[in-house]
Write a protein that holds these residues in place. Structure first.
Motif, PDB file in Angstrom:
ATOM      1  N   SER A  20     -12.820  13.578  -6.127  1.00 50.35           N
ATOM      2  CA  SER A  20     -11.680  12.944  -5.455  1.00 50.35           C
ATOM      3  C   SER A  20     -11.166  13.822  -4.305  1.00 50.35           C
ATOM      4  N   VAL A  21     -11.141  15.126  -4.522  1.00 48.88           N
ATOM      5  CA  VAL A  21     -10.702  16.033  -3.454  1.00 48.88           C
ATOM      6  C   VAL A  21     -11.671  15.969  -2.269  1.00 48.88           C
ATOM      7  N   ILE A  22     -12.970  15.980  -2.568  1.00 42.50           N
ATOM      8  CA  ILE A  22     -13.975  15.928  -1.494  1.00 42.50           C
ATOM      9  C   ILE A  22     -13.893  14.607  -0.741  1.00 42.50           C
ATOM     10  N   VAL A  23     -13.790  13.497  -1.472  1.00 41.56           N
ATOM     11  CA  VAL A  23     -13.710  12.183  -0.838  1.00 41.56           C
ATOM     12  C   VAL A  23     -12.476  12.082   0.056  1.00 41.56           C
ATOM     13  N   PHE A  24     -11.327  12.508  -0.454  1.00 42.70           N
ATOM     14  CA  PHE A  24     -10.088  12.434   0.328  1.00 42.70           C
ATOM     15  C   PHE A  24     -10.181  13.316   1.575  1.00 42.70           C
ATOM     16  N   THR A  25     -10.787  14.495   1.426  1.00 41.26           N
ATOM     17  CA  THR A  25     -10.911  15.405   2.570  1.00 41.26           C
ATOM     18  C   THR A  25     -11.807  14.823   3.649  1.00 41.26           C
ATOM     19  N   ILE A  26     -12.937  14.260   3.245  1.00 42.72           N
ATOM     20  CA  ILE A  26     -13.883  13.690   4.216  1.00 42.72           C
ATOM     21  C   ILE A  26     -13.259  12.509   4.949  1.00 42.72           C
ATOM     22  N   GLN A  28     -10.172  12.046   5.575  1.00 44.76           N
ATOM     23  CA  GLN A  28      -9.101  12.507   6.449  1.00 44.76           C
ATOM     24  C   GLN A  28      -9.596  13.380   7.598  1.00 44.76           C
ATOM     25  N   LEU A  29     -10.878  13.726   7.602  1.00 46.81           N
ATOM     26  CA  LEU A  29     -11.388  14.605   8.654  1.00 46.81           C
ATOM     27  C   LEU A  29     -11.256  14.013  10.057  1.00 46.81           C
ATOM     28  N   PRO A  30     -11.598  12.732  10.284  1.00 51.49           N
ATOM     29  CA  PRO A  30     -11.418  12.197  11.640  1.00 51.49           C
ATOM     30  C   PRO A  30      -9.946  12.206  12.024  1.00 51.49           C
ATOM     31  N   PRO A  31      -9.642  12.458  13.282  1.00 45.98           N
ATOM     32  CA  PRO A  31      -8.226  12.497  13.704  1.00 45.98           C
ATOM     33  C   PRO A  31      -7.572  11.130  13.593  1.00 45.98           C
ATOM     34  N   SER A  86      -5.411  -2.381   1.154  1.00 44.44           N
ATOM     35  CA  SER A  86      -6.350  -2.328   2.272  1.00 44.44           C
ATOM     36  C   SER A  86      -5.650  -2.744   3.556  1.00 44.44           C
ATOM     37  N   PHE A  87      -5.621  -1.840   4.537  1.00 46.71           N
ATOM     38  CA  PHE A  87      -4.982  -2.141   5.816  1.00 46.71           C
ATOM     39  C   PHE A  87      -5.759  -3.214   6.589  1.00 46.71           C
ATOM     40  N   GLU A  88      -7.066  -3.088   6.570  1.00 44.09           N
ATOM     41  CA  GLU A  88      -7.889  -3.997   7.377  1.00 44.09           C
ATOM     42  C   GLU A  88      -7.858  -5.421   6.841  1.00 44.09           C
ATOM     43  N   PHE A  89      -7.945  -5.592   5.528  1.00 39.97           N
ATOM     44  CA  PHE A  89      -7.976  -6.930   4.934  1.00 39.97           C
ATOM     45  C   PHE A  89      -6.583  -7.447   4.583  1.00 39.97           C
ATOM     46  N   MET A 282     -18.826  -3.782   3.447  1.00 42.71           N
ATOM     47  CA  MET A 282     -17.392  -3.559   3.315  1.00 42.71           C
ATOM     48  C   MET A 282     -17.068  -2.067   3.330  1.00 42.71           C
ATOM     49  N   LEU A 283     -17.869  -1.273   2.623  1.00 45.71           N
ATOM     50  CA  LEU A 283     -17.643   0.170   2.590  1.00 45.71           C
ATOM     51  C   LEU A 283     -17.875   0.793   3.962  1.00 45.71           C
ATOM     52  N   LEU A 284     -18.911   0.375   4.671  1.00 43.21           N
ATOM     53  CA  LEU A 284     -19.176   0.904   6.005  1.00 43.21           C
ATOM     54  C   LEU A 284     -18.025   0.599   6.961  1.00 43.21           C
ATOM     55  N   ASN A 285     -17.527  -0.633   6.933  1.00 46.82           N
ATOM     56  CA  ASN A 285     -16.406  -0.998   7.809  1.00 46.82           C
ATOM     57  C   ASN A 285     -15.140  -0.224   7.449  1.00 46.82           C
ATOM     58  N   ALA A 286     -14.922  -0.007   6.144  1.00 41.23           N
ATOM     59  CA  ALA A 286     -13.732   0.738   5.719  1.00 41.23           C
ATOM     60  C   ALA A 286     -13.798   2.183   6.203  1.00 41.23           C
ATOM     61  N   LEU A 287     -14.980   2.784   6.172  1.00 44.26           N
ATOM     62  CA  LEU A 287     -15.117   4.158   6.650  1.00 44.26           C
ATOM     63  C   LEU A 287     -14.933   4.240   8.161  1.00 44.26           C
ATOM     64  N   LYS A 288     -15.453   3.260   8.891  1.00 51.55           N
ATOM     65  CA  LYS A 288     -15.321   3.281  10.350  1.00 51.55           C
ATOM     66  C   LYS A 288     -13.878   3.059  10.795  1.00 51.55           C
ATOM     67  N   SER A 289     -13.162   2.203  10.081  1.00 52.37           N
ATOM     68  CA  SER A 289     -11.789   1.888  10.475  1.00 52.37           C
ATOM     69  C   SER A 289     -10.764   2.806   9.828  1.00 52.37           C
ATOM     70  N   GLN A 290     -11.232   3.780   9.022  1.00 56.00           N
ATOM     71  CA  GLN A 290     -10.335   4.726   8.326  1.00 56.00           C
ATOM     72  C   GLN A 290      -9.376   4.014   7.382  1.00 56.00           C
ATOM     73  N   ASP A 291      -9.870   2.959   6.749  1.00 52.28           N
ATOM     74  CA  ASP A 291      -9.098   2.263   5.718  1.00 52.28           C
ATOM     75  C   ASP A 291      -9.194   3.105   4.451  1.00 52.28           C
ATOM     76  N   MET A 292      -8.338   4.111   4.344  1.00 55.77           N
ATOM     77  CA  MET A 292      -8.513   5.190   3.375  1.00 55.77           C
ATOM     78  C   MET A 292      -8.442   4.710   1.941  1.00 55.77           C
ATOM     79  N   TYR A 293      -7.527   3.796   1.629  1.00 54.74           N
ATOM     80  CA  TYR A 293      -7.396   3.362   0.240  1.00 54.74           C
ATOM     81  C   TYR A 293      -8.621   2.561  -0.209  1.00 54.74           C
ATOM     82  N   LEU A 294      -9.116   1.699   0.665  1.00 54.14           N
ATOM     83  CA  LEU A 294     -10.287   0.908   0.316  1.00 54.14           C
ATOM     84  C   LEU A 294     -11.523   1.789   0.200  1.00 54.14           C
ATOM     85  N   ALA A 295     -11.774   2.625   1.201  1.00 50.76           N
ATOM     86  CA  ALA A 295     -12.974   3.477   1.180  1.00 50.76           C
ATOM     87  C   ALA A 295     -12.907   4.497   0.053  1.00 50.76           C
TER      88      ALA A 295
END
Length: 332
Positions: A20-26, A28-31, A86-89, A282-295
């Motif tokens: 969970s720490v690694i996932v949250f950190t990754i 949050q890495l993009p600005p 989910s922010f995007e959906f 869905m996972l790819l789009n969530a990562l690209k859009s920084q939808d943190m809760y969904l991804a």
């Protein structure tokens, strides 16, 4: 056995916390975050942005808080069964994932059955008829299956399905059944559309599994206990079924750890090419859009499936292979 299971379950807790720490950190890495990306997109299109509403949403979802507090809020919510919004959906994460989960499971389970149904008999035949014309022919087809990229095969199969069978692959059902209750006609529509992704996704996996089963079975058939069994006059099928085949299946069982998350995530590239409404795109789009809760929640769910699958595979290996023990030391 019970002590081993309890010990493994207790080990899952720190493992999942580390993940969970690694996932949250990754994530949050993009600005920035989703709201900032959304604002930039609106401004690029020349649309006005309601700053008060943006600030309200940032405060409401805790995006204005320090990262440690955001992490604790996210993890605490998952422990209570709340996976966030989910922010995007614009809906809860559980609802977004749940709408796609059933179709993903259907395609993935069908792909696994397709893979095993073809790989088992061909792999056994190739190992028991080594260097025959059948072995050479099946090996050649296996190499083709491994070499052809899934996305290329998907494009070819889309053309074949449209021209030969008159089936348009742009999803897993006809448009009139989307969002409607399940009926027999809807089931038939899903079956009509799902065979294409099953063949595409399963081709490379089938080819690789055939090669692995053939190699493992050939290794077992050359061992001394098989030679001894044949010398005693045991029927060939009984010799094959009694031990060599069981030992050669160890890698099938050990793959359960990766099989469970694969069932849920699906083949992302193939799903994108075929426009499948599964969880992979869905996972790819969530990562690209920084939808943190969904991804983040979906990645944690996959991590949970991995640790559970590894435990199941370890217990199954003990039942299948008497040489394997739960604890260290030499078996007597």
């Amino acid at each position: 056995m019970l002590q081993y299971i309890v010990k493994r379950i207790l080990m899952m807790i720190p493992t999942l916390l580390m993940v969970s720490v690694i996932v949250f950190t990754i994530i949050q890495l993009p600005p920035g975050n989703y709201l900032e990306s959304y604002i930039a997109e609106l401004e690029a299109q020349g649309e006005s942005v309601d700053r008060q509403k943006v600030e309200f949403l940032r405060e409401y979802y805790g995006l204005d808080q320090p990262l440690p507090k955001q992490y604790l809020r996210w993890v605490g919510g998952m422990l209570r069964g709340d996976f966030g919004y989910s922010f995007e959906f614009n809906m809860p994460v559980t609802k977004v994932v749940g709408d796609r989960m059933l179709l993903t499971v259907i395609v993935s389970f069908a792909t696994i059955l397709f893979t095993w149904a073809i790989a088992f008999p061909i792999g056994i035949y190739s190992a028991t008829h080594q260097y025959s014309w059948g072995d050479y022919g099946l090996s050649f087809l296996g190499f083709l299956g491994i070499a052809i990229p899934n996305f290329m095969l998907a494009l070819v199969m889309m053309y074949v399905a449209n021209v030969v069978f008159g089936t348009t692959i742009g999803g897993l059902m006809d448009p009139e059944y989307i969002g409607k209750p399940w009926t027999w006609d809807k089931v038939k529509s899903v079956l009509e559309h799902s065979w294409i992704p099953v063949v595409v996704i399963g081709t490379s996996g089938t080819a690789g599994m055939i090669r692995r089963l053939r190699a493992n079975l050939l290794d077992e058939l050359s061992k001394q206990y098989v030679v001894t069994a044949r010398a005693k006059g045991l029927p060939p099928r009984k010799v094959l079924r009694k031990y060599p085949l069981r030992m050669a299946l160890n890698f099938f069982i050990s793959d359960i750890g990766s099989l469970l998350p694969h069932i849920i995530s699906g083949a992302e590239i193939t799903a994108v090419v075929l426009s499948l409404p599964t969880t992979g795109p869905m996972l790819l789009n969530a990562l690209k859009s920084q939808d943190m809760y969904l991804a983040g929640s979906f990645l944690m769910f996959l991590a949970f499936l991995i640790v559970v699958g590894v435990l199941i595979s370890d217990l199954a290996l003990v039942a299948l292979d008497p040489r394997i023990r739960l604890s260290g030391g030499v078996a007597r």
